[in-house]
Scaffold this motif. Structure first.
Motif, PDB file in Angstrom:
ATOM      1  N   LEU B  33      -3.778  31.578  50.734  1.00  0.00           N
ATOM      2  CA  LEU B  33      -2.694  31.652  51.579  1.00  0.00           C
ATOM      3  C   LEU B  33      -1.736  32.751  51.315  1.00  0.00           C
ATOM      4  CD1 LEU B  33      -2.325  27.802  52.319  1.00  0.00           C
ATOM      5  CD2 LEU B  33      -2.899  29.615  53.964  1.00  0.00           C
ATOM      6  N   ILE B  34      -1.398  32.755  49.992  1.00  0.00           N
ATOM      7  CA  ILE B  34      -0.349  33.690  49.392  1.00  0.00           C
ATOM      8  C   ILE B  34      -0.854  34.903  49.355  1.00  0.00           C
ATOM      9  CG2 ILE B  34       0.789  34.376  47.518  1.00  0.00           C
ATOM     10  CD1 ILE B  34       0.597  31.347  46.313  1.00  0.00           C
ATOM     11  N   SER B  35      -2.025  35.492  49.375  1.00  0.00           N
ATOM     12  CA  SER B  35      -2.483  36.700  49.221  1.00  0.00           C
ATOM     13  C   SER B  35      -2.657  37.027  50.803  1.00  0.00           C
ATOM     14  CB  SER B  35      -3.876  36.838  48.688  1.00  0.00           C
ATOM     15  OG  SER B  35      -5.020  36.275  49.388  1.00  0.00           O
ATOM     16  N   ALA B  36      -3.163  35.997  51.728  1.00  0.00           N
ATOM     17  CA  ALA B  36      -2.868  36.555  53.041  1.00  0.00           C
ATOM     18  C   ALA B  36      -1.525  36.910  53.630  1.00  0.00           C
ATOM     19  CB  ALA B  36      -3.668  35.462  54.070  1.00  0.00           C
ATOM     20  N   TYR B  37      -0.688  36.189  53.006  1.00  0.00           N
ATOM     21  CA  TYR B  37       0.954  36.091  53.545  1.00  0.00           C
ATOM     22  C   TYR B  37       1.330  37.593  53.292  1.00  0.00           C
ATOM     23  CZ  TYR B  37       5.861  34.988  54.271  1.00  0.00           C
ATOM     24  OH  TYR B  37       6.944  35.107  54.976  1.00  0.00           O
ATOM     25  N   TYR B  38       0.687  38.072  52.085  1.00  0.00           N
ATOM     26  CA  TYR B  38       1.099  39.612  51.699  1.00  0.00           C
ATOM     27  C   TYR B  38       0.430  40.581  51.818  1.00  0.00           C
ATOM     28  CZ  TYR B  38       4.836  37.004  49.267  1.00  0.00           C
ATOM     29  OH  TYR B  38       6.015  36.300  48.856  1.00  0.00           O
ATOM     30  N   GLN B  39      -0.846  40.398  52.027  1.00  0.00           N
ATOM     31  CA  GLN B  39      -2.032  41.477  52.461  1.00  0.00           C
ATOM     32  C   GLN B  39      -2.678  41.241  53.689  1.00  0.00           C
ATOM     33  OE1 GLN B  39      -3.926  41.504  48.627  1.00  0.00           O
ATOM     34  NE2 GLN B  39      -2.902  43.212  47.785  1.00  0.00           N
ATOM     35  N   GLY B  40      -2.588  40.078  54.224  1.00  0.00           N
ATOM     36  CA  GLY B  40      -3.577  39.788  55.381  1.00  0.00           C
ATOM     37  C   GLY B  40      -3.502  40.978  56.648  1.00  0.00           C
ATOM     38  N   SER B  41      -2.469  41.359  56.860  1.00  0.00           N
ATOM     39  CA  SER B  41      -2.474  42.503  57.909  1.00  0.00           C
ATOM     40  C   SER B  41      -3.452  43.730  57.440  1.00  0.00           C
ATOM     41  CB  SER B  41      -1.161  43.024  58.066  1.00  0.00           C
ATOM     42  OG  SER B  41      -0.501  43.284  56.884  1.00  0.00           O
ATOM     43  N   ASN B  42      -3.643  43.665  56.329  1.00  0.00           N
ATOM     44  CA  ASN B  42      -4.345  45.163  55.683  1.00  0.00           C
ATOM     45  C   ASN B  42      -5.997  44.647  56.186  1.00  0.00           C
ATOM     46  OD1 ASN B  42      -2.261  46.161  54.938  1.00  0.00           O
ATOM     47  ND2 ASN B  42      -2.870  45.645  52.584  1.00  0.00           N
ATOM     48  N   ILE B  43      -6.243  43.344  56.049  1.00  0.00           N
ATOM     49  CA  ILE B  43      -7.700  42.994  56.208  1.00  0.00           C
ATOM     50  C   ILE B  43      -8.102  43.140  57.822  1.00  0.00           C
ATOM     51  CG2 ILE B  43      -9.424  41.101  56.357  1.00  0.00           C
ATOM     52  CD1 ILE B  43      -7.825  39.702  54.151  1.00  0.00           C
ATOM     53  N   ILE B  44      -7.003  42.734  58.603  1.00  0.00           N
ATOM     54  CA  ILE B  44      -7.022  42.781  59.953  1.00  0.00           C
ATOM     55  C   ILE B  44      -7.233  44.484  60.415  1.00  0.00           C
ATOM     56  CG2 ILE B  44      -5.976  42.594  62.429  1.00  0.00           C
ATOM     57  CD1 ILE B  44      -6.694  39.808  60.993  1.00  0.00           C
ATOM     58  N   ASP B  45      -6.280  44.879  59.608  1.00  0.00           N
ATOM     59  CA  ASP B  45      -6.235  46.686  60.136  1.00  0.00           C
ATOM     60  C   ASP B  45      -7.578  47.318  59.860  1.00  0.00           C
ATOM     61  OD1 ASP B  45      -3.883  46.739  60.942  1.00  0.00           O
ATOM     62  OD2 ASP B  45      -2.903  47.197  59.205  1.00  0.00           O
ATOM     63  N   ILE B  46      -8.167  46.781  58.765  1.00  0.00           N
ATOM     64  CA  ILE B  46      -9.315  47.585  58.402  1.00  0.00           C
ATOM     65  C   ILE B  46     -10.701  47.113  59.444  1.00  0.00           C
ATOM     66  CG2 ILE B  46     -11.351  47.407  56.462  1.00  0.00           C
ATOM     67  CD1 ILE B  46      -9.026  47.254  54.522  1.00  0.00           C
ATOM     68  N   LEU B  47     -10.482  45.632  59.753  1.00  0.00           N
ATOM     69  CA  LEU B  47     -11.358  45.131  60.542  1.00  0.00           C
ATOM     70  C   LEU B  47     -11.399  45.783  61.978  1.00  0.00           C
ATOM     71  CD1 LEU B  47     -13.500  42.829  60.415  1.00  0.00           C
ATOM     72  CD2 LEU B  47     -11.936  41.394  61.256  1.00  0.00           C
ATOM     73  N   LEU B  48     -10.223  46.254  62.345  1.00  0.00           N
ATOM     74  CA  LEU B  48     -10.076  46.783  63.628  1.00  0.00           C
ATOM     75  C   LEU B  48      -9.668  48.278  63.867  1.00  0.00           C
ATOM     76  CD1 LEU B  48      -7.980  43.665  65.124  1.00  0.00           C
ATOM     77  CD2 LEU B  48     -10.357  43.856  65.381  1.00  0.00           C
ATOM     78  N   ASP B  49     -10.218  48.908  62.687  1.00  0.00           N
ATOM     79  CA  ASP B  49      -9.558  50.275  62.673  1.00  0.00           C
ATOM     80  C   ASP B  49     -10.255  50.943  63.783  1.00  0.00           C
ATOM     81  OD1 ASP B  49      -8.509  52.363  61.359  1.00  0.00           O
ATOM     82  OD2 ASP B  49     -10.057  53.210  60.652  1.00  0.00           O
ATOM     83  N   ASN B  50     -11.807  50.794  64.148  1.00  0.00           N
ATOM     84  CA  ASN B  50     -12.198  51.673  65.184  1.00  0.00           C
ATOM     85  C   ASN B  50     -11.604  51.335  66.434  1.00  0.00           C
ATOM     86  OD1 ASN B  50     -13.657  51.801  62.819  1.00  0.00           O
ATOM     87  ND2 ASN B  50     -15.724  52.090  63.928  1.00  0.00           N
ATOM     88  N   LEU B  51     -11.466  50.150  66.591  1.00  0.00           N
ATOM     89  CA  LEU B  51     -10.848  49.747  67.898  1.00  0.00           C
ATOM     90  C   LEU B  51      -9.465  50.297  68.238  1.00  0.00           C
ATOM     91  CD1 LEU B  51     -11.698  45.890  67.999  1.00  0.00           C
ATOM     92  CD2 LEU B  51     -13.171  47.911  68.953  1.00  0.00           C
ATOM     93  N   LYS B  52      -8.868  50.672  67.173  1.00  0.00           N
ATOM     94  CA  LYS B  52      -7.429  51.265  67.552  1.00  0.00           C
ATOM     95  C   LYS B  52      -7.328  52.363  68.356  1.00  0.00           C
ATOM     96  CE  LYS B  52      -4.837  49.285  63.542  1.00  0.00           C
ATOM     97  NZ  LYS B  52      -4.181  49.655  62.371  1.00  0.00           N
ATOM     98  N   GLN B  53      -8.621  53.239  68.021  1.00  0.00           N
ATOM     99  CA  GLN B  53      -8.813  54.318  68.966  1.00  0.00           C
ATOM    100  C   GLN B  53      -8.609  54.312  70.512  1.00  0.00           C
ATOM    101  OE1 GLN B  53     -12.609  56.282  67.503  1.00  0.00           O
ATOM    102  NE2 GLN B  53     -11.424  56.101  65.200  1.00  0.00           N
ATOM    103  N   SER B  54      -9.293  52.910  70.664  1.00  0.00           N
ATOM    104  CA  SER B  54      -9.324  53.006  72.200  1.00  0.00           C
ATOM    105  C   SER B  54      -8.414  51.802  72.907  1.00  0.00           C
ATOM    106  CB  SER B  54     -10.877  52.286  72.382  1.00  0.00           C
ATOM    107  OG  SER B  54     -11.693  53.262  71.927  1.00  0.00           O
ATOM    108  N   PHE B  55      -7.762  50.958  71.850  1.00  0.00           N
ATOM    109  CA  PHE B  55      -6.835  49.871  72.549  1.00  0.00           C
ATOM    110  C   PHE B  55      -5.803  49.713  71.675  1.00  0.00           C
ATOM    111  CE2 PHE B  55     -11.395  48.641  72.824  1.00  0.00           C
ATOM    112  CZ  PHE B  55     -11.355  48.124  74.066  1.00  0.00           C
ATOM    113  N   TYR B  56      -4.793  49.182  72.361  1.00  0.00           N
ATOM    114  CA  TYR B  56      -3.368  48.620  71.900  1.00  0.00           C
ATOM    115  C   TYR B  56      -3.699  47.164  71.561  1.00  0.00           C
ATOM    116  CZ  TYR B  56      -1.124  52.688  73.890  1.00  0.00           C
ATOM    117  OH  TYR B  56      -1.017  54.206  74.312  1.00  0.00           O
ATOM    118  N   PHE B  57      -3.103  46.686  70.484  1.00  0.00           N
ATOM    119  CA  PHE B  57      -3.226  45.051  70.439  1.00  0.00           C
ATOM    120  C   PHE B  57      -2.148  44.507  70.714  1.00  0.00           C
ATOM    121  CE2 PHE B  57      -6.165  46.658  66.484  1.00  0.00           C
ATOM    122  CZ  PHE B  57      -7.032  47.003  67.381  1.00  0.00           C
ATOM    123  N   GLU B  58      -2.069  43.533  71.514  1.00  0.00           N
ATOM    124  CA  GLU B  58      -0.839  42.545  71.856  1.00  0.00           C
ATOM    125  C   GLU B  58      -1.150  41.263  71.301  1.00  0.00           C
ATOM    126  OE1 GLU B  58       1.961  43.648  73.590  1.00  0.00           O
ATOM    127  OE2 GLU B  58       2.634  41.625  73.253  1.00  0.00           O
ATOM    128  N   GLY B  59      -0.325  40.792  70.275  1.00  0.00           N
ATOM    129  CA  GLY B  59      -0.504  39.487  69.782  1.00  0.00           C
ATOM    130  C   GLY B  59      -0.856  39.651  68.334  1.00  0.00           C
TER     131      GLY B  59
END
Lengths: 220, 276
Positions: B33-59
């Motif tokens: 929980l603590i590591s996700a609180y501070y670094q969790g958005s990085n995991i999401i960014d890596i996971l969705l990196d390819n999609l960022k070229q085609s999409f905006y994320f809302e939410g």
């Protein structure tokens, strides 16, 4: 002598470019589109990408002329970067020329086909092909080749003959398959080496159903 | 039998390592929980990196459901390992302290004595998984809120918040069966090896081997379908778009049968062996 040749060439080029008029039907459609100052609408989004499973999502959009389109949703939504410019404002923002490509019959209707070629370097697309419904003065399909983000197509359907904005838009685009870092993969994740070898850009679709338009026209 | 079960529960609650191990499980949960609180958005960014070229994320995808899913993934290794250490300890400590001889001098049948330990092991495992689920739901939702769950299993699967809650709850339930299986195996290993360190090493080895063999194709449909190592990922089935409920029922039923076989084997060995 050289000066004379350059002068003649310049005159020839100037005459050629002047001859490349902008299609009058497109201009009529553009004027009609330009009359929209802003609109609000409700979106229903269905994503059709082979490697993404996402339930149907909803969002609200707010368009204002010359401003970025705003979205709001209670859910997580993937909003396509391309294809939401229903007003074609971005496409026709900078100077361009058009080339008449004749007509095409589709779904029992005849549409005019034109190419739009930007003449301003600031335009982010190289060429666009538009299918114009000259009878109802609107665009029904467009294929846009961008300079950086590949190409995408928009197929639009309208609620009635008067409507200028579509009720259904199918955006087709190229998308590269997700490369997941190994440390995020669950143990249940299969890695298909053959598929990875063949991996190139995939075609994805997003189907947008637009309802509850609230359009504000200029001068209102 | 009831008295034996009550005595076993009392012994389990009295031994210090039970609490150390439980604290370890909840510490792991806290670290996630603590590591996700501070670094969790990085995991999401890596996971969705390819999609960022085609999409905006809302939410927001860094939400309670994703955190619960990350905690749920401790069922692969961390939780079963800790459970195996605690559960095997309820028998190895008896051998070490010599209390088993004292008990066996009483009019207590050997199989009833061991069966009560198996029953307590099952109850304890279910309680631990229940509390893990309860705390992960409580903490994750209260800190990170609700939202869609994103899971990568061959494809990128998105689930709405209510759907995610439903799937995560059933996944914990299915995972509990798997955890019970590992607990029972560890107690059977304790019957075989008697000594704590040996049992822990073999139990850890068993767990690692099970995880490794999960991905091995044995080239035979029935082996791939029925071998127990192939059943321990059943709780992940809940995160495919279409839930294979019949597969989940059968796999869990098979795991329960395997657990009963290990219990029967443990009882047989314990009855046959001399105490000491």
């Amino acid at each position: 002598m050289i000066r004379k040749i350059i002068l003649l060439l310049s005159l020839f080029l100037a005459v050629t470019v002047a001859a490349q008029d902008i299609d009058p039907d497109l201009l009529t459609i553009k004027q009609r589109m330009d009359s929209i100052e802003e609109f609000r609408a409700h979106l229903t989004l269905d994503l059709d990408v082979s490697f993404i499973n996402m339930p149907t999502k909803t969002a609200d959009m707010h368009y204002r002329k010359d401003k970025p389109v705003k979205f709001s949703s209670d859910d997580f939504v993937l909003i396509p970067k391309r294809g939401l410019d229903f007003s074609m404002n971005e496409l026709l923002k900078y100077s361009f020329i058009t080339v008449d490509r004749g007509v095409v019959e589709k779904d029992g209707s005849v549409y005019k086909v034109i190419n739009v070629i930007p003449t301003d370097k600031k335009a982010d697309f190289a060429i666009a092909t538009l299918l114009l419904d000259t009878l109802n003065q609107r665009i029904v399909e467009s294929e846009i080749n961008t300079k950086k983000d590949g190409s995408y197509t928009l197929a639009m359907q309208y609620a009635n003959t008067d409507m200028i904005l579509p009720e259904l838009v199918v955006v087709s685009f190229e998308i590269t398959r997700i490369k997941i870092p190994l440390n995020y993969m669950g143990k249940g994740t299969e890695v298909d080496k053959e598929e990875l070898k063949l991996d190139g850009p995939k075609t994805g679709k997003i189907i947008l159903q637009i309802s509850n338009y609230k359009i504000v026209y200029s001068g209102e | 039998m009831r008295a034996l079960i009550a005595a076993e529960i009392y012994k389990l609650l009295r031994q210090g390592k039970t609490y150390f191990a439980l604290a370890a499980i909840f510490l792991i949960e806290g670290v996630i929980l603590i590591s996700a609180y501070y670094q969790g958005s990085n995991i999401i960014d890596i996971l969705l990196d390819n999609l960022k070229q085609s999409f905006y994320f809302e939410g927001n995808l860094l939400n309670g459901n994703l955190l619960i899913y990350l905690i749920l993934n401790t069922l692969w290794f961390h939780v079963p390992l800790i459970l195996m250490i605690i559960i095997s300890g309820i028998l190895t400590s008896e051998y070490k302290d010599g209390t088993i001889q004292t008990v066996m001098l009483q009019p207590v049948s050997k199989w009833k004595f061991l069966l009560s330990k198996y029953i307590v092991a099952i109850i304890f495992t279910l309680i631990v998984v229940f509390f893990l689920a309860l705390t992960s739901f409580g903490l994750s939702y209260s800190i990170f809120g609700f939202g869609d769950l994103i899971v990568y299993l061959d494809t990128l699967n998105f689930f709405s918040s209510s759907e995610a809650f439903y799937r995560l709850s059933w996944s914990f339930a299915s995972g509990a069966v798997s955890m019970v299986f590992f607990s029972i195996v560890s107690l059977t290993l304790a019957v075989i090896f008697k000594e704590a360190t040996k049992t822990w090493i073999i139990a850890a080895f068993f767990l690692i081997l099970s995880n490794l063999l999960l991905k091995v194709d044995f080239g035979n449909y029935w082996v791939n379908r029925l071998f127990f190592v192939k059943l321990n990922d059943t709780w992940q089935y809940l995160f495919y778009t279409e839930i294979d409920w019949s597969g989940i029922y059968w796999n869990n039923l098979l795991l329960i049968i395997y657990s009963m076989i290990f219990i029967a084997f443990g009882l047989y060995l314990f009855n046959k062996k001399d105490i000491g």
